[in-house]
Design a protein around this motif. Sequence first.
Motif: not given
Lengths: 660, 186
Positions: A573, A618, A621, A625, B86, B163, B166
Amino acid sequence: MAVAKMRKVTIFAYEELGESIFETLRDLEVLHVSKSESYDLSEYKDEEETEVDEAKYNEKLSQLSVIKSYFERYTTIKKSFIDMFTGAKPQMSYEDFQRVIASYDVSEIFSKVQLHEKRLREIDKETEQLKQRMEILTPWVDLDIPIPEIRPTRACDMQLAVVPSNSLNQVSKDDPLELVHHRVIWQEHGNSGVWLVALLDQEPSLSAVVSALGGVTVNLGREAAEYSGTGLVRDVLENIDKALTDLSGEREAILAEDAEMAQNLMDILALIDYYLDKRNLFEIHQEVAKTRFTLVIEGYAREKEIDKLRKGLSVYKDIEIVDEEPGQDDDVPVLLENNALVRPFEFVTNIYGYPQYHEMDPTPFLAPFFWVFFAMCLGDAVYGVILSIFSIVFLRTQKLEDDKLIKLLGYCGVSTVFAGALMGSWLGDLPKTFLEGTAFERFASRIAILDPVNDPITLLVVSLGLGILHIWVGVIVKMIGTIRTGAVVDGILDHGSWVVFLPGLIFWAVSQMGMIKSSIPLYIMIAGAVGIMWSGARSQKNILMKPISAIGGFYSILSYFSDTLSYARILALGLASAIIGVVVNMVCALIVDMVPGVGWVFVPVILIVGHLFNLLINALGSFIHSGRLQYVEFFSKFFEGGGTPFRPLRRVRKNVWVVE
Amino acid sequence: MFEGMIGKWVLIGCVFLFGMLIMGLFFGPLLGGNVLALMGAGLAVALGGIGSIVAVGATGEKAAGMTAENPENFGRLLPLQALPGTQGIYGFLVGFLALVKIGAFAGGMELSIAQGWQVFFACVPVSVTCLISALYQGKVCLSGMDIVAKKPEESGKSLILPAMVETYAVLGLLASVLMIMFAVKI
């Protein structure tokens, strides 16, 4: 630790005070009312009035919802784009709220709304009919015979008809039809409207003549009937026109009145909340244990707020409040209590759930890791600054029910600044692209010690290292948790051995690669391994199977290994946000090169749009995460969860926020 | 409807992949190494893009319908729609890195056939994982929207479940990036 201490509260009171006591409790907002388990008084319950009251609230609520959707045709409570994300509710002062409750007659407004709605439908229908009639009559406007007169007399047949224009010419020429007198009233699109007169007893009859010409007879009687007057078409039309004007006037009046009424939409929303609240209190009132004359309310309150509760209820004389330590079997609601630094991270914990009352709150443990992981995933100093500024501005300007997420973003913004500076990422590689040779560029490159794009392996090692640390802390927390419950030997053997073994293993592996010259890690590892084998063997009763169980204890090393690999996502990432930043800058540089001179005009637009996009996608994300690493890799080591959140009885605030 | 279409889109992705493979096999010497590398870069962008387009489209459709029902949910639904987006970015990222690697922005270079294939295969992991994970993540997001509808206060949970899917796109991305940076010898 950070799970707030609760007291189990039982309130005994007279049933007739029930409603008022619940309202006081609602305003105090300290008591979490739980379903009564200790007192089963159902056999004494008085069933008569309950249904009626509930139906009363439901009726009001359904009326209000009709009024609400009716008013919303005229006006809406304006919500800013930001409010759609925050879910901020319109505010109303307490005085206004009281005034609304006291002054509004819901049934009256409801019947008015219904009446208006019905009348508007009728008006639309009537207008439509009138317009149709008008359309039919308009061509005949020049007909100077009153419509009611167009009917057979004693000797003559008289009719109106629409016939094709070209067939009309035949009427005058051809012999048999000469007996018919006709006058053309209008001509349009090859058709003619004609007025025809003929003797009653002639052959062929007037109707037959019309159909022979390929036309149809027209009867205007129905269209004109209600608007008789002189009966002339032009007068009828005038009447219809007047009726239409009247109708539209009435419509305008209703709409104007409605629009004015709809200004009170806020009041309606407040009323909906009011009745929802009433119903909520009523339902809770029904659920608690009670007899015809007495009432037992059971619940939980924070230890700190017991005094507030007692003081708030002291207005009632005949009431008994008992507070005691909750027992082991009680389903005690959980409220997390952390200092200001850690509190925003409760948001992360709450996504997963709440700890059990007797469990530890994982928030303080996950907070530093989440903070760092998020920063490494986003990894850009300027993005971090933007996040922090956004957070501060947002907190200053917006009133939020729950500001944890925004504060969390602000905190993570700070760590992102550090991470970005360490990785030398300032809006991607902006310093290198546009500020080559400036002091800032030199400064930025001096403090950059990690380069995710050109040297990802170092960052991978850092990510995995942090992952191992994360997992290790998880095991330690598990060990402490087990010891706290009293199982000291279990804690030390089953989990403590891993706490010793894991770092031993890691540093031994490092020393094997020749980076450390020491055999201490080896001894640590062996000590841990012995512990693991002992704990594995301990659980096995069969003496022959003990060695196998001892070896089997190492099985979980596999899951530790795969958990650790999962932290590679931090690097991935981080790379993703860094490279997209670079791409945006590169596009800017290309534009400047391709369109000399003018190219600079586009640069700010591309920079802002591109980097904002990168930041948004991001940040989402990184958040998700980093969260996942907590839930799957970290929580699985020690956390059970599944506690009931502490939800004190409070006012229902579905639509409006009443401020004192 | 979307659930039934996943197989079709995966198939289309495979057609892309094998089509390019076969084209490279037969016409590789004719096309040259640069074209092979560009095919790889294009494959990463295209497959990641397809997955994200389809998934974001399907989630967006449901989000729009649910916003019409209850506009308050918009803020909670938007991240759920964005999530399967994404993968398209990951694909693009690898495509871009491949372009940098073959010197597209620095005047260009002549790649041998073998070098071209190296870049091509380095792009394969991200292409396949992104295509498939985007589609399945879209599916989880669609179900997650039901959480938003039924229990809005629990909508944070609906973000974590997708997630998990992902993860594999992220790993594919990591593999491709590392391959392009270190394994491809140019």
